[in-house]
Write a protein that holds these residues in place. Sequence first.
Motif, PDB file in Angstrom:
ATOM      1  N   VAL A  73      12.944  21.778  -1.848  1.00  0.00           N
ATOM      2  CA  VAL A  73      11.710  22.012  -0.905  1.00  0.00           C
ATOM      3  C   VAL A  73      11.232  23.499  -0.894  1.00  0.00           C
ATOM      4  O   VAL A  73      11.687  24.329  -1.442  1.00  0.00           O
ATOM      5  CB  VAL A  73      12.429  22.103   0.605  1.00  0.00           C
ATOM      6  N   VAL A  74       9.903  23.559  -0.725  1.00  0.00           N
ATOM      7  CA  VAL A  74       9.192  24.640  -0.755  1.00  0.00           C
ATOM      8  C   VAL A  74       8.817  25.142   0.559  1.00  0.00           C
ATOM      9  O   VAL A  74       8.096  24.471   1.105  1.00  0.00           O
ATOM     10  CB  VAL A  74       7.881  24.541  -1.523  1.00  0.00           C
ATOM     11  N   PHE A  75       9.073  26.304   1.195  1.00  0.00           N
ATOM     12  CA  PHE A  75       8.747  26.803   2.055  1.00  0.00           C
ATOM     13  C   PHE A  75       7.720  28.049   2.091  1.00  0.00           C
ATOM     14  O   PHE A  75       7.340  28.206   0.931  1.00  0.00           O
ATOM     15  CB  PHE A  75       9.953  27.517   2.959  1.00  0.00           C
ATOM     16  N   GLY A  76       7.095  28.384   3.153  1.00  0.00           N
ATOM     17  CA  GLY A  76       6.008  29.487   2.893  1.00  0.00           C
ATOM     18  C   GLY A  76       6.596  30.705   2.488  1.00  0.00           C
ATOM     19  O   GLY A  76       6.366  31.612   1.893  1.00  0.00           O
ATOM     20  N   SER A  77       8.066  30.963   2.766  1.00  0.00           N
ATOM     21  CA  SER A  77       8.747  32.087   2.414  1.00  0.00           C
ATOM     22  C   SER A  77       9.745  31.730   1.197  1.00  0.00           C
ATOM     23  O   SER A  77      10.510  32.940   0.793  1.00  0.00           O
ATOM     24  CB  SER A  77       9.868  32.532   3.618  1.00  0.00           C
ATOM     25  N   GLY A  78       9.792  30.800   0.509  1.00  0.00           N
ATOM     26  CA  GLY A  78      10.691  30.643  -0.636  1.00  0.00           C
ATOM     27  C   GLY A  78      10.985  29.134  -0.916  1.00  0.00           C
ATOM     28  O   GLY A  78      10.137  28.138  -0.431  1.00  0.00           O
ATOM     29  N   SER A  79      12.112  28.922  -1.460  1.00  0.00           N
ATOM     30  CA  SER A  79      12.414  27.635  -1.887  1.00  0.00           C
ATOM     31  C   SER A  79      13.934  27.241  -2.111  1.00  0.00           C
ATOM     32  O   SER A  79      14.477  28.108  -2.020  1.00  0.00           O
ATOM     33  CB  SER A  79      11.526  27.193  -3.178  1.00  0.00           C
ATOM     34  N   LEU A  80      14.106  25.803  -1.869  1.00  0.00           N
ATOM     35  CA  LEU A  80      15.614  25.659  -2.464  1.00  0.00           C
ATOM     36  C   LEU A  80      15.774  24.229  -3.025  1.00  0.00           C
ATOM     37  O   LEU A  80      14.749  23.621  -2.948  1.00  0.00           O
ATOM     38  CB  LEU A  80      16.351  25.728  -1.003  1.00  0.00           C
ATOM     39  N   GLN A  81      17.047  24.270  -3.629  1.00  0.00           N
ATOM     40  CA  GLN A  81      17.309  23.037  -4.231  1.00  0.00           C
ATOM     41  C   GLN A  81      18.677  22.650  -3.936  1.00  0.00           C
ATOM     42  O   GLN A  81      19.552  23.384  -3.409  1.00  0.00           O
ATOM     43  CB  GLN A  81      17.208  22.997  -5.746  1.00  0.00           C
ATOM     44  N   GLY A  82      18.954  21.430  -3.698  1.00  0.00           N
ATOM     45  CA  GLY A  82      20.117  20.787  -3.519  1.00  0.00           C
ATOM     46  C   GLY A  82      20.247  19.272  -3.252  1.00  0.00           C
ATOM     47  O   GLY A  82      19.416  18.696  -3.752  1.00  0.00           O
ATOM     48  N   PHE A  83      21.286  18.961  -2.496  1.00  0.00           N
ATOM     49  CA  PHE A  83      21.374  17.345  -2.293  1.00  0.00           C
ATOM     50  C   PHE A  83      22.143  17.383  -0.874  1.00  0.00           C
ATOM     51  O   PHE A  83      22.507  18.298  -0.330  1.00  0.00           O
ATOM     52  CB  PHE A  83      22.543  16.756  -3.196  1.00  0.00           C
ATOM     53  N   PHE A  84      22.073  16.063  -0.520  1.00  0.00           N
ATOM     54  CA  PHE A  84      22.114  15.834   1.022  1.00  0.00           C
ATOM     55  C   PHE A  84      23.684  15.035   0.938  1.00  0.00           C
ATOM     56  O   PHE A  84      24.029  14.524   0.189  1.00  0.00           O
ATOM     57  CB  PHE A  84      21.112  14.691   1.503  1.00  0.00           C
ATOM     58  N   ALA A  85      24.393  15.377   2.222  1.00  0.00           N
ATOM     59  CA  ALA A  85      25.840  14.967   2.643  1.00  0.00           C
ATOM     60  C   ALA A  85      25.723  14.398   3.980  1.00  0.00           C
ATOM     61  O   ALA A  85      24.710  14.653   4.401  1.00  0.00           O
ATOM     62  CB  ALA A  85      26.727  15.828   2.308  1.00  0.00           C
ATOM     63  N   LYS A  86      26.707  14.024   4.414  1.00  0.00           N
ATOM     64  CA  LYS A  86      27.000  13.855   6.044  1.00  0.00           C
ATOM     65  C   LYS A  86      28.136  14.491   6.368  1.00  0.00           C
ATOM     66  O   LYS A  86      29.303  14.508   5.708  1.00  0.00           O
ATOM     67  CB  LYS A  86      26.889  12.406   6.121  1.00  0.00           C
ATOM     68  N   ASP A  87      28.280  15.076   7.624  1.00  0.00           N
ATOM     69  CA  ASP A  87      29.542  15.716   8.211  1.00  0.00           C
ATOM     70  C   ASP A  87      29.262  15.878   9.572  1.00  0.00           C
ATOM     71  O   ASP A  87      28.002  15.593  10.203  1.00  0.00           O
ATOM     72  CB  ASP A  87      29.753  17.087   7.359  1.00  0.00           C
ATOM     73  N   GLU A  88      30.216  16.456  10.293  1.00  0.00           N
ATOM     74  CA  GLU A  88      29.987  16.744  11.747  1.00  0.00           C
ATOM     75  C   GLU A  88      29.366  18.177  11.930  1.00  0.00           C
ATOM     76  O   GLU A  88      29.539  18.865  11.233  1.00  0.00           O
ATOM     77  CB  GLU A  88      31.535  16.995  12.500  1.00  0.00           C
ATOM     78  N   VAL A  89      28.392  18.185  12.875  1.00  0.00           N
ATOM     79  CA  VAL A  89      27.675  19.350  13.117  1.00  0.00           C
ATOM     80  C   VAL A  89      27.965  19.685  14.560  1.00  0.00           C
ATOM     81  O   VAL A  89      27.638  18.578  15.416  1.00  0.00           O
ATOM     82  CB  VAL A  89      26.170  19.292  12.786  1.00  0.00           C
ATOM     83  N   THR A  90      28.457  20.823  14.893  1.00  0.00           N
ATOM     84  CA  THR A  90      28.662  21.215  16.262  1.00  0.00           C
ATOM     85  C   THR A  90      27.668  22.422  16.669  1.00  0.00           C
ATOM     86  O   THR A  90      27.464  23.430  16.088  1.00  0.00           O
ATOM     87  CB  THR A  90      30.102  21.789  16.385  1.00  0.00           C
TER      88      THR A  90
END
Length: 159
Positions: A73-90
């Motif tokens: 992903v490229v944002f206006g302020s930088g970029s990132l790379q990675g992969f998706f997973a699933k988990d609980e979010v609180t």
Amino acid sequence: EVALKNFYNYNYVGSISVGNPPQVFNTIFDSGSTNFWTLSTLAGSNRVCNGVNNAYDPKLSCSYCPTNLACEVVFGSGSLQGFFAKDEVTIGVPGMGPDGVIHDKIVVKDQAFGLMTQENVLDDTFDCICGLAYPTMANTHAINGTPLFDSMMQQKLLH
């Protein structure tokens, strides 16, 4: 209730936890993106060891479920790379707020999120990005993932 820190009327940062048991992150709420991303211990970033930023460790969560979906992903302020997973979010902390109203936490089950493996978008104020934009912009359709707030609506967690 989630207390937000206002950085120059530009960034709004609050705490969100990922995993079971929960790992806490300073999260920026971003209206220009859709996906939920967290710095991970798998990142080759100095931020993992800087003593300021927190990094999600999938080995510490009994509810972690990896996928094979990678993303950049490229944002206006930088970029990132990675992969998706699933988990609980609180989101939120149970207790009485300053308004005298009792608040509860929201636990979203099986939430799709990205684990950053490379990034140049974070700073010392946040380790996580919570996208608030439209679901059609999400990169998680291949794993039946929806943005965090859409998941809260689908799981009927909002009143």
